[in-house]
Design a protein around this motif. Structure first.
Motif, PDB file in Angstrom:
ATOM      1  N   ALA A 166      37.272  40.944  39.136  1.00 58.39           N
ATOM      2  CA  ALA A 166      38.045  40.270  39.675  1.00 58.39           C
ATOM      3  C   ALA A 166      39.156  40.339  38.594  1.00 58.39           C
ATOM      4  CB  ALA A 166      37.921  38.880  39.609  1.00 58.39           C
ATOM      5  N   LEU A 167      39.238  40.649  37.146  1.00 55.69           N
ATOM      6  CA  LEU A 167      40.041  40.612  36.278  1.00 55.69           C
ATOM      7  C   LEU A 167      40.689  42.396  36.503  1.00 55.69           C
ATOM      8  CD1 LEU A 167      41.345  39.735  33.321  1.00 55.69           C
ATOM      9  CD2 LEU A 167      39.370  41.377  32.315  1.00 55.69           C
ATOM     10  N   TRP A 180      42.792  42.168  39.502  1.00 60.68           N
ATOM     11  CA  TRP A 180      43.912  40.903  39.065  1.00 60.68           C
ATOM     12  C   TRP A 180      45.051  42.033  38.125  1.00 60.68           C
ATOM     13  CZ3 TRP A 180      46.117  40.431  33.665  1.00 60.68           C
ATOM     14  CH2 TRP A 180      46.861  39.602  33.606  1.00 60.68           C
ATOM     15  N   ARG A 192      46.393  45.451  40.402  1.00 59.59           N
ATOM     16  CA  ARG A 192      47.818  44.729  41.120  1.00 59.59           C
ATOM     17  C   ARG A 192      49.365  44.249  40.642  1.00 59.59           C
ATOM     18  NH1 ARG A 192      45.094  42.072  46.525  1.00 59.59           N
ATOM     19  NH2 ARG A 192      43.719  43.596  46.730  1.00 59.59           N
ATOM     20  N   SER A 193      48.868  44.163  38.700  1.00 58.57           N
ATOM     21  CA  SER A 193      49.746  43.868  38.117  1.00 58.57           C
ATOM     22  C   SER A 193      51.005  44.621  37.837  1.00 58.57           C
ATOM     23  CB  SER A 193      49.352  42.838  37.429  1.00 58.57           C
ATOM     24  OG  SER A 193      48.683  41.463  37.791  1.00 58.57           O
ATOM     25  N   SER A 235      48.235  36.607  30.868  1.00 52.89           N
ATOM     26  CA  SER A 235      47.569  38.056  30.690  1.00 52.89           C
ATOM     27  C   SER A 235      46.196  37.645  29.848  1.00 52.89           C
ATOM     28  CB  SER A 235      48.915  38.689  30.687  1.00 52.89           C
ATOM     29  OG  SER A 235      49.335  38.728  31.973  1.00 52.89           O
ATOM     30  N   LEU A 237      43.480  35.784  30.376  1.00 55.57           N
ATOM     31  CA  LEU A 237      42.841  35.576  31.956  1.00 55.57           C
ATOM     32  C   LEU A 237      41.687  37.100  31.191  1.00 55.57           C
ATOM     33  CD1 LEU A 237      45.215  36.685  34.012  1.00 55.57           C
ATOM     34  CD2 LEU A 237      43.428  34.830  34.271  1.00 55.57           C
TER      35      LEU A 237
END
Length: 326
Positions: free
Chosen positions: A55-56, A59, A62-63, A73, A76
């Motif tokens: 998941a990290l 993310w 896509r960031s 950030s 996370l």
């Protein structure tokens, strides 16, 4: 539809691998049940860590660097990349350590005692009794629902004793016996193996484990303690004479006869065993003939010499004699 069939097939193969006489995920003993439980707990923990890291990663992929506050950030990364794995792995360590005392606890006093010695590449099994030990090879009989005190050692190199459905593995060291307690919870026939590479025929070093009610085990032990019966079949009687004349008794013992060798397996009741050559062959006359003639071809570097020079009729007679030793 083809994709669905493929997924169903893969699922069936995956689930099928969790069962069978050598599956640690199909437990039939108290210790094996703990091992299986620990596996499933660790699988869940690994899935949690994997999900957090994936998941990290998604993310982050896509960031963009200029999107969102840096504080979010950082949290996370700290949470998904460090905190979650640390918490989950610590919890798994605690669970594993909490199971350890029960898995290494000795068998209570008065438990059935069995001594197993690993040799290249077979298993010498001894049941101590008041009237003398019962010795056999490559087959272990255990009582259902009762603890067993196993003494494990090695006659040559390091072996490892493992019956996956009944418990964990334990090394067999030359000159340093180890103790293992097992309690079977389900009757049946299971497969034990050597789990430590010990030479060319390491993969051909298995043994059968029969779990049965105590009454059946006692009857079996009483029969195993008896001397070999004199063969009445003419072919088997000829084989008995050849067994002595060809020097087989120099390595093998057949109690009740002049053969009292100690180097190889005790053959007093070899005809009643489930397999030959430590699980390499089915116990049947043709397999016995092939094993006597070319043991080296069936089990690389086997210490038993080949007797291919014997006449075919002599080999059949020897096999008939051994088959009659029940």
């Amino acid at each position: 539809m083809p994709g669905t069939s493929l997924r169903v097939g893969l699922a069936a193969l995956t689930l099928g691998a969790c069962r069978g006489p050598q599956s640690a995920l199909d437990p039939a003993g108290e210790s094996a049940s703990r091992v299986a439980s620990l596996f499933w707990v660790m699988l869940v923990g690994a899935a949690v860590v994997w999900a957090a890291v994936v998941a990290l990663t998604v993310w982050a992929a896509r960031s963009r660097a200029d999107e969102g506050p840096r504080t979010r950030s950082a949290w996370l990364i700290i949470g998904g990349g460090a905190a979650v794995p640390t918490v989950v792995l610590t919890a798994l360590l605690a669970v594993g350590l909490s199971m350890l005392p029960a898995m290494v606890a000795p068998a209570p006093p008065g438990s059935l005692r069995v001594a197993v010695t690993g040799e290249q590449w077979w298993w010498r099994v001894r049941y101590p009794r008041d009237d003398g030990a019962v010795t056999l090879a490559n087959e272990l009989h255990l009582p259902l629902g009762e603890p067993v005190d196993l003494t494990l050692d090695s006659a040559d190199v390091i072996h490892s004793f493992w019956i996956p459905p009944l418990g964990g593995k334990l090394d067999m060291l030359p000159g340093r016996p180890n103790r293992l307690a097992l309690r079977a919870t389900r009757a049946g026939v299971f497969r034990g193996v050597c789990a430590e590479y010990c030479g060319d025929s390491h993969a051909l070093m298995a043994f059968d484990v029969v779990v049965e009610p105590r009454e059946a085990l006692d009857r079996w032990l009483t029969h195993q303690a008896e001397p070999a019966a004199t063969p009445t079949d003419p072919l088997a009687a000829r084989g008995a004479a050849l067994f002595v004349a060809d020097g087989c008794g120099a390595c093998h013992a057949v109690r009740g006869t002049v053969s009292d060798g100690r180097l190889g397996p005790d053959l007093t009741h070899v005809g009643s065993r489930r397999s030959l050559a430590a699980g390499t062959l089915r116990n049947e006359p043709d397999a016995l003939t092939r094993w006597i003639a070319r043991a080296d071809a069936l089990k690389p570097d086997a210490h038993m010499p080949a007797f291919a020079m014997l006449a075919r009729d002599d080999l059949r007679a020897l096999a008939a004699y051994l088959e009659a030793l029940r």
